[in-house]
Scaffold this motif. Sequence first.
Motif, PDB file in Angstrom:
ATOM      1  N   ALA A 198       0.865  -1.182   0.000  1.00  0.00           N
ATOM      2  CA  ALA A 198       0.000   0.000   0.000  1.00  0.00           C
ATOM      3  C   ALA A 198       0.903   1.233   0.000  1.00  0.00           C
ATOM      4  O   ALA A 198       1.671   1.445   0.940  1.00  0.00           O
ATOM      5  CB  ALA A 198      -0.909   0.000   1.219  1.00  0.00           C
ATOM      6  N   ILE A 199       0.852   2.017  -1.060  1.00  0.00           N
ATOM      7  CA  ILE A 199       1.745   3.161  -1.227  1.00  0.00           C
ATOM      8  C   ILE A 199       1.043   4.401  -0.682  1.00  0.00           C
ATOM      9  O   ILE A 199       0.024   4.845  -1.218  1.00  0.00           O
ATOM     10  CB  ILE A 199       2.128   3.326  -2.708  1.00  0.00           C
ATOM     11  N   LEU A 200       1.576   4.927   0.418  1.00  0.00           N
ATOM     12  CA  LEU A 200       0.958   6.030   1.147  1.00  0.00           C
ATOM     13  C   LEU A 200       1.542   7.351   0.656  1.00  0.00           C
ATOM     14  O   LEU A 200       2.736   7.607   0.817  1.00  0.00           O
ATOM     15  CB  LEU A 200       1.208   5.859   2.645  1.00  0.00           C
ATOM     16  N   LEU A 201       0.705   8.190   0.063  1.00  0.00           N
ATOM     17  CA  LEU A 201       1.168   9.398  -0.625  1.00  0.00           C
ATOM     18  C   LEU A 201       1.187  10.590   0.329  1.00  0.00           C
ATOM     19  O   LEU A 201       0.192  11.289   0.507  1.00  0.00           O
ATOM     20  CB  LEU A 201       0.282   9.692  -1.829  1.00  0.00           C
ATOM     21  N   VAL A 202       2.330  10.813   0.940  1.00  0.00           N
ATOM     22  CA  VAL A 202       2.516  11.948   1.841  1.00  0.00           C
ATOM     23  C   VAL A 202       2.631  13.242   1.046  1.00  0.00           C
ATOM     24  O   VAL A 202       2.079  14.284   1.430  1.00  0.00           O
ATOM     25  CB  VAL A 202       3.782  11.738   2.706  1.00  0.00           C
ATOM     26  N   SER A 203       3.350  13.190  -0.075  1.00  0.00           N
ATOM     27  CA  SER A 203       3.540  14.393  -0.891  1.00  0.00           C
ATOM     28  C   SER A 203       3.795  14.003  -2.334  1.00  0.00           C
ATOM     29  O   SER A 203       4.539  13.053  -2.605  1.00  0.00           O
ATOM     30  CB  SER A 203       4.723  15.208  -0.367  1.00  0.00           C
ATOM     31  N   SER A 204       3.207  14.747  -3.257  1.00  0.00           N
ATOM     32  CA  SER A 204       3.441  14.517  -4.681  1.00  0.00           C
ATOM     33  C   SER A 204       4.428  15.532  -5.254  1.00  0.00           C
ATOM     34  O   SER A 204       4.628  15.583  -6.466  1.00  0.00           O
ATOM     35  CB  SER A 204       2.116  14.599  -5.459  1.00  0.00           C
ATOM     36  N   LYS A 205       5.052  16.337  -4.382  1.00  0.00           N
ATOM     37  CA  LYS A 205       6.051  17.294  -4.864  1.00  0.00           C
ATOM     38  C   LYS A 205       7.220  16.545  -5.501  1.00  0.00           C
ATOM     39  O   LYS A 205       7.579  15.457  -5.069  1.00  0.00           O
ATOM     40  CB  LYS A 205       6.594  18.140  -3.708  1.00  0.00           C
ATOM     41  N   GLN A 206       7.809  17.161  -6.520  1.00  0.00           N
ATOM     42  CA  GLN A 206       9.004  16.576  -7.117  1.00  0.00           C
ATOM     43  C   GLN A 206      10.093  16.503  -6.058  1.00  0.00           C
ATOM     44  O   GLN A 206      10.331  17.451  -5.320  1.00  0.00           O
ATOM     45  CB  GLN A 206       9.491  17.406  -8.310  1.00  0.00           C
ATOM     46  N   LYS A 207      10.771  15.350  -5.992  1.00  0.00           N
ATOM     47  CA  LYS A 207      11.742  15.181  -4.911  1.00  0.00           C
ATOM     48  C   LYS A 207      12.924  16.130  -5.086  1.00  0.00           C
ATOM     49  O   LYS A 207      13.306  16.497  -6.200  1.00  0.00           O
ATOM     50  CB  LYS A 207      12.207  13.726  -4.809  1.00  0.00           C
ATOM     51  N   GLY A 304      12.433   9.598  -0.997  1.00  0.00           N
ATOM     52  CA  GLY A 304      11.345  10.562  -0.941  1.00  0.00           C
ATOM     53  C   GLY A 304      10.544  10.335   0.319  1.00  0.00           C
ATOM     54  O   GLY A 304      10.854   9.454   1.120  1.00  0.00           O
ATOM     55  N   PRO A 305       9.445  11.091   0.523  1.00  0.00           N
ATOM     56  CA  PRO A 305       8.687  11.033   1.781  1.00  0.00           C
ATOM     57  C   PRO A 305       7.577   9.976   1.811  1.00  0.00           C
ATOM     58  O   PRO A 305       6.980   9.757   2.867  1.00  0.00           O
ATOM     59  CB  PRO A 305       8.080  12.431   1.869  1.00  0.00           C
ATOM     60  N   ASN A 306       7.278   9.352   0.674  1.00  0.00           N
ATOM     61  CA  ASN A 306       6.134   8.450   0.600  1.00  0.00           C
ATOM     62  C   ASN A 306       6.493   7.050   1.078  1.00  0.00           C
ATOM     63  O   ASN A 306       7.591   6.553   0.835  1.00  0.00           O
ATOM     64  CB  ASN A 306       5.595   8.409  -0.832  1.00  0.00           C
ATOM     65  N   ILE A 307       5.545   6.417   1.757  1.00  0.00           N
ATOM     66  CA  ILE A 307       5.785   5.143   2.430  1.00  0.00           C
ATOM     67  C   ILE A 307       5.155   3.992   1.654  1.00  0.00           C
ATOM     68  O   ILE A 307       4.014   4.087   1.189  1.00  0.00           O
ATOM     69  CB  ILE A 307       5.219   5.197   3.860  1.00  0.00           C
ATOM     70  N   PHE A 322      -7.085   0.062   9.116  1.00  0.00           N
ATOM     71  CA  PHE A 322      -6.059   0.841   9.830  1.00  0.00           C
ATOM     72  C   PHE A 322      -5.587   2.013   8.976  1.00  0.00           C
ATOM     73  O   PHE A 322      -5.468   3.143   9.465  1.00  0.00           O
ATOM     74  CB  PHE A 322      -4.898  -0.088  10.192  1.00  0.00           C
ATOM     75  N   ILE A 323      -5.347   1.762   7.681  1.00  0.00           N
ATOM     76  CA  ILE A 323      -4.931   2.846   6.786  1.00  0.00           C
ATOM     77  C   ILE A 323      -6.011   3.918   6.717  1.00  0.00           C
ATOM     78  O   ILE A 323      -5.743   5.119   6.850  1.00  0.00           O
ATOM     79  CB  ILE A 323      -4.626   2.298   5.371  1.00  0.00           C
ATOM     80  N   GLU A 324      -7.230   3.483   6.527  1.00  0.00           N
ATOM     81  CA  GLU A 324      -8.328   4.434   6.321  1.00  0.00           C
ATOM     82  C   GLU A 324      -8.648   5.232   7.573  1.00  0.00           C
ATOM     83  O   GLU A 324      -8.947   6.428   7.503  1.00  0.00           O
ATOM     84  CB  GLU A 324      -9.558   3.682   5.823  1.00  0.00           C
ATOM     85  N   SER A 325      -8.563   4.587   8.736  1.00  0.00           N
ATOM     86  CA  SER A 325      -8.977   5.266   9.971  1.00  0.00           C
ATOM     87  C   SER A 325      -7.852   6.024  10.655  1.00  0.00           C
ATOM     88  O   SER A 325      -8.088   7.078  11.260  1.00  0.00           O
ATOM     89  CB  SER A 325      -9.577   4.256  10.946  1.00  0.00           C
ATOM     90  N   GLN A 326      -6.603   5.528  10.574  1.00  0.00           N
ATOM     91  CA  GLN A 326      -5.521   6.119  11.359  1.00  0.00           C
ATOM     92  C   GLN A 326      -4.420   6.788  10.531  1.00  0.00           C
ATOM     93  O   GLN A 326      -3.628   7.561  11.078  1.00  0.00           O
ATOM     94  CB  GLN A 326      -4.881   5.046  12.255  1.00  0.00           C
ATOM     95  N   LEU A 327      -4.346   6.471   9.246  1.00  0.00           N
ATOM     96  CA  LEU A 327      -3.248   7.003   8.445  1.00  0.00           C
ATOM     97  C   LEU A 327      -3.684   7.997   7.375  1.00  0.00           C
ATOM     98  O   LEU A 327      -2.919   8.896   7.015  1.00  0.00           O
ATOM     99  CB  LEU A 327      -2.480   5.861   7.765  1.00  0.00           C
ATOM    100  N   SER A 328      -4.886   7.838   6.847  1.00  0.00           N
ATOM    101  CA  SER A 328      -5.264   8.575   5.635  1.00  0.00           C
ATOM    102  C   SER A 328      -5.248  10.087   5.820  1.00  0.00           C
ATOM    103  O   SER A 328      -4.958  10.830   4.878  1.00  0.00           O
ATOM    104  CB  SER A 328      -6.643   8.112   5.148  1.00  0.00           C
ATOM    105  N   HIS A 329      -5.538  10.585   7.048  1.00  0.00           N
ATOM    106  CA  HIS A 329      -5.574  12.046   7.207  1.00  0.00           C
ATOM    107  C   HIS A 329      -4.174  12.651   7.284  1.00  0.00           C
ATOM    108  O   HIS A 329      -4.033  13.873   7.330  1.00  0.00           O
ATOM    109  CB  HIS A 329      -6.425  12.456   8.418  1.00  0.00           C
ATOM    110  N   PHE A 336      -3.887   6.960  -1.260  1.00  0.00           N
ATOM    111  CA  PHE A 336      -2.937   5.849  -1.241  1.00  0.00           C
ATOM    112  C   PHE A 336      -3.260   4.926  -2.404  1.00  0.00           C
ATOM    113  O   PHE A 336      -4.380   4.918  -2.933  1.00  0.00           O
ATOM    114  CB  PHE A 336      -2.943   5.105   0.098  1.00  0.00           C
ATOM    115  N   ILE A 337      -2.259   4.158  -2.827  1.00  0.00           N
ATOM    116  CA  ILE A 337      -2.381   3.272  -3.984  1.00  0.00           C
ATOM    117  C   ILE A 337      -2.184   1.832  -3.525  1.00  0.00           C
ATOM    118  O   ILE A 337      -1.194   1.522  -2.859  1.00  0.00           O
ATOM    119  CB  ILE A 337      -1.331   3.624  -5.058  1.00  0.00           C
TER     120      ILE A 337
END
Length: 350
Positions: A198-207, A304-307, A322-329, A336-337
Amino acid sequence: MKTTINSGSIGWESPSNIALIKYWGKKGNQLPCNPSISMSLKNSLSRTLLHYEPKTKENALRFLFEGKRQVLFEQRICKFFESLSDQFNFLNDYQFSISSENTFPHSAGIASSASAMSSLALCLCSMEEEISGKQLSSDDFYKKASLVARLGSGSASRSVYGGFVAWGESPSFSKSSDEYAASFSQYIHPVFQDFQDAILLVSSKQKEVSSSVGHELMKNHPYAMARFSQANVHFERMLGVLRSGDLNDFIQIMENEALSLHGLMMNSTPSYTLLEPNTLELIERIRSFRSSNNIPVGFTLDAGPNIHLMYPKSVGEKVLPFIESQLSHFLEDGRFIMDEKGDGPRKIKI
């Protein structure tokens, strides 16, 4: 090799991969300073179509990405093709029209150069077979494609294969080589057969720093030799873990590798901090969730910053809530992908 001058079109789709043991630092002509292991993804792909015909003009290459001409990447591919004269002595006889598209968004923490350059390398190897009328064995074909992909982007060498892939010479794996990658999938424990990412998108800024610049930083890095030694130890341990199915050791090694990579960048000159506050918050929440619930879920990161949140499919029904309730915000627009271990490249019927 004498070629028959004709024209044709070829297509390949090839996956991105996520490194579990990181390749960081290179020598010679795109050779790694330490061995690495990756998992090829299923859904995060590049699709490349290559049309070739006899050369009639000086400007002999045109490149489109998702329908738009990309002049800078065109120039990169021209230099890449020029560097391949030892591999394909026919390239100067042809002009090319290349189009590529990704199934994943730009700047999503997914290695687009790995999927793009591996799909292009596969197209070139298929082109060689078409114009020569000679077919390589499957093993030799993919070895050559991996070598060619490596010359374009080091991590692309691993995307030529599906599943778990090793690149970089090591006494721990007899099939390993600095020149090309080798599949390790036939040796893995069943728990890894349906592994999820599960790719967690913290930031889409160019690294802030490209991978090429990052590799260069290792040349004068005060901890370079210690890092290469660490990577060799982790490589050998990870091969054993992939065979045994020990998820606790898998997570410990994978997370240590990710944080070592970022530590190296923070300790380099110049120094780069690519982790963001939300990245650190996510890491703490993942560790707490794992400890409190005894669920084998771990993280890794590229430069980069994405997990990348990694776990066996069997615990997916607990991880997704867990992703939806505790991480998504803590994610950019809550995005996330969902991806998973894939079977590798596929030739496209045209």
